[in-house]
Design a protein around this motif. Structure first.
Motif, PDB file in Angstrom:
ATOM      1  N   GLY A   1      22.679  13.894  33.050  1.00  0.00           N
ATOM      2  CA  GLY A   1      21.811  14.404  31.994  1.00  0.00           C
ATOM      3  C   GLY A   1      20.596  15.157  32.467  1.00  0.00           C
ATOM      4  N   SER A   2      20.419  15.390  33.864  1.00  0.00           N
ATOM      5  CA  SER A   2      19.217  16.038  34.056  1.00  0.00           C
ATOM      6  C   SER A   2      19.802  17.488  34.380  1.00  0.00           C
ATOM      7  N   GLY A   3      18.684  18.313  34.356  1.00  0.00           N
ATOM      8  CA  GLY A   3      19.052  20.026  34.828  1.00  0.00           C
ATOM      9  C   GLY A   3      19.196  20.050  36.218  1.00  0.00           C
ATOM     10  N   THR A   4      19.699  21.228  36.539  1.00  0.00           N
ATOM     11  CA  THR A   4      19.984  21.583  37.997  1.00  0.00           C
ATOM     12  C   THR A   4      18.889  21.351  38.751  1.00  0.00           C
ATOM     13  N   VAL A   5      17.609  21.730  38.544  1.00  0.00           N
ATOM     14  CA  VAL A   5      16.457  21.806  39.393  1.00  0.00           C
ATOM     15  C   VAL A   5      16.228  19.917  39.731  1.00  0.00           C
ATOM     16  N   GLU A   6      16.270  19.277  38.524  1.00  0.00           N
ATOM     17  CA  GLU A   6      16.138  17.916  38.690  1.00  0.00           C
ATOM     18  C   GLU A   6      17.042  17.153  39.491  1.00  0.00           C
ATOM     19  N   ARG A   7      18.395  17.643  39.319  1.00  0.00           N
ATOM     20  CA  ARG A   7      19.569  16.958  40.104  1.00  0.00           C
ATOM     21  C   ARG A   7      19.349  17.420  41.503  1.00  0.00           C
ATOM     22  N   LEU A   8      18.894  18.599  41.991  1.00  0.00           N
ATOM     23  CA  LEU A   8      18.561  19.034  43.376  1.00  0.00           C
ATOM     24  C   LEU A   8      17.459  18.061  43.866  1.00  0.00           C
ATOM     25  N   LEU A   9      16.429  18.090  42.831  1.00  0.00           N
ATOM     26  CA  LEU A   9      15.314  16.959  43.443  1.00  0.00           C
ATOM     27  C   LEU A   9      15.692  15.652  43.698  1.00  0.00           C
ATOM     28  N   VAL A  10      16.610  14.913  42.723  1.00  0.00           N
ATOM     29  CA  VAL A  10      17.278  13.528  43.043  1.00  0.00           C
ATOM     30  C   VAL A  10      17.968  13.519  44.299  1.00  0.00           C
ATOM     31  N   VAL A  11      18.707  14.416  44.688  1.00  0.00           N
ATOM     32  CA  VAL A  11      19.685  14.286  45.717  1.00  0.00           C
ATOM     33  C   VAL A  11      18.613  14.407  46.981  1.00  0.00           C
ATOM     34  N   ARG A  12      17.761  15.310  46.880  1.00  0.00           N
ATOM     35  CA  ARG A  12      16.883  15.696  48.362  1.00  0.00           C
ATOM     36  C   ARG A  12      16.146  14.360  48.277  1.00  0.00           C
ATOM     37  N   THR A  13      15.371  13.809  47.325  1.00  0.00           N
ATOM     38  CA  THR A  13      14.833  12.540  47.676  1.00  0.00           C
ATOM     39  C   THR A  13      15.239  11.384  47.909  1.00  0.00           C
ATOM     40  N   VAL A  14      16.939  11.218  47.537  1.00  0.00           N
ATOM     41  CA  VAL A  14      17.561  10.140  48.217  1.00  0.00           C
ATOM     42  C   VAL A  14      17.825  10.295  49.434  1.00  0.00           C
ATOM     43  N   ALA A  15      17.969  11.562  49.876  1.00  0.00           N
ATOM     44  CA  ALA A  15      18.059  11.883  51.279  1.00  0.00           C
ATOM     45  C   ALA A  15      16.938  11.787  52.236  1.00  0.00           C
ATOM     46  N   THR A  16      15.604  11.761  51.535  1.00  0.00           N
ATOM     47  CA  THR A  16      14.424  11.547  52.051  1.00  0.00           C
ATOM     48  C   THR A  16      14.449   9.761  52.332  1.00  0.00           C
ATOM     49  N   VAL A  17      14.733   9.214  51.303  1.00  0.00           N
ATOM     50  CA  VAL A  17      14.637   7.698  51.535  1.00  0.00           C
ATOM     51  C   VAL A  17      15.629   7.105  52.478  1.00  0.00           C
ATOM     52  N   ALA A  18      16.599   7.873  52.687  1.00  0.00           N
ATOM     53  CA  ALA A  18      17.690   7.527  53.781  1.00  0.00           C
ATOM     54  C   ALA A  18      17.124   7.860  55.262  1.00  0.00           C
TER      55      ALA A  18
END
Length: 202
Positions: A165-182
């Motif tokens: 349900g998120s827009g493109t910008v927030e989807r990209l932010l989520v993926v990048r942030t999960v990578a940061t956590v990793a």
């Protein structure tokens, strides 16, 4: 807490240009309804209390007030305040946790350690903010959830739950942030990596 600003010993602290007695006025200005006042307050704070990314004792002391403004639905520019929180937190993360730094007047300082303690102690705020109705609040909060997770597993679950349900910008932010956590948390690396691989295969 904003009402308690004057009870802090700001004059005993310093920033890039001298005693920090002007910091309370800048913090109050960040919550002003007047855009010009807000812009000036942010400009002064970044220039003096967060000069070129520096973290002074007055910078760390400002954090509880910045969190309070960010939590207030009445504050007109919460996203910018959260961006400031992130900037202070990122700079503190990049500094040596065992290191002693010096303020412009030569005073020894470990304000970066104090700053991280405050931000990590309030990590739950980022969980609230990523669900805010204002996208300008949600977006920096997503990044904050990856940088300062109180509970890594929970942070990742919250982030993953944002994707549908998120827009493109927030989807990209989520993926990048999960990578940061990793990258930052070895314990969660496998879990995050599997999920990111799953996303890439969709």
């Amino acid at each position: 807490m904003i009402s308690e600003l004057d009870s802090f010993g700001w004059e005993s602290m310093g920033h890039a240009y001298g005693p920090a007695g002007d910091v309370p006025g800048w913090l109050t200005g960040m919550a002003s309804a007047d855009p010009g006042v807000r812009d000036q307050a942010f400009s002064h704070f970044y220039s003096a209390a967060h000069h070129q990314g520096d973290v002074y004792p007055c910078t760390a002391a400002s954090l509880p007030f910045l969190f309070e403004i960010s939590d207030s639905p009445a504050a007109p520019d919460r996203g910018s305040v959260i961006e400031l929180l992130l900037s202070i937190g990122r700079e503190s993360l990049d500094m040596d946790p065992e290191g002693v730094y010096f303020t412009p007047d030569g005073t020894e300082s470990r304000a970066h350690v104090d700053a991280l303690a405050v931000i990590r102690g309030r990590a739950e705020a980022f969980v609230r903010w990523v669900k805010d109705i204002d996208p300008l609040v949600r977006r920096p909060a997503i990044e904050g959830l990856g940088l300062f997770p109180g509970d890594t597993a929970r942070a990742v679950e919250v982030l993953r739950g944002l994707l549908p349900g998120s827009g493109t910008v927030e989807r990209l932010l989520v993926v990048r942030t999960v990578a940061t956590v990793a990258l930052r948390d070895g314990c969660g690396r496998t879990r995050c990596g599997c999920w990111l691989a799953e996303c890439a295969g969709r």
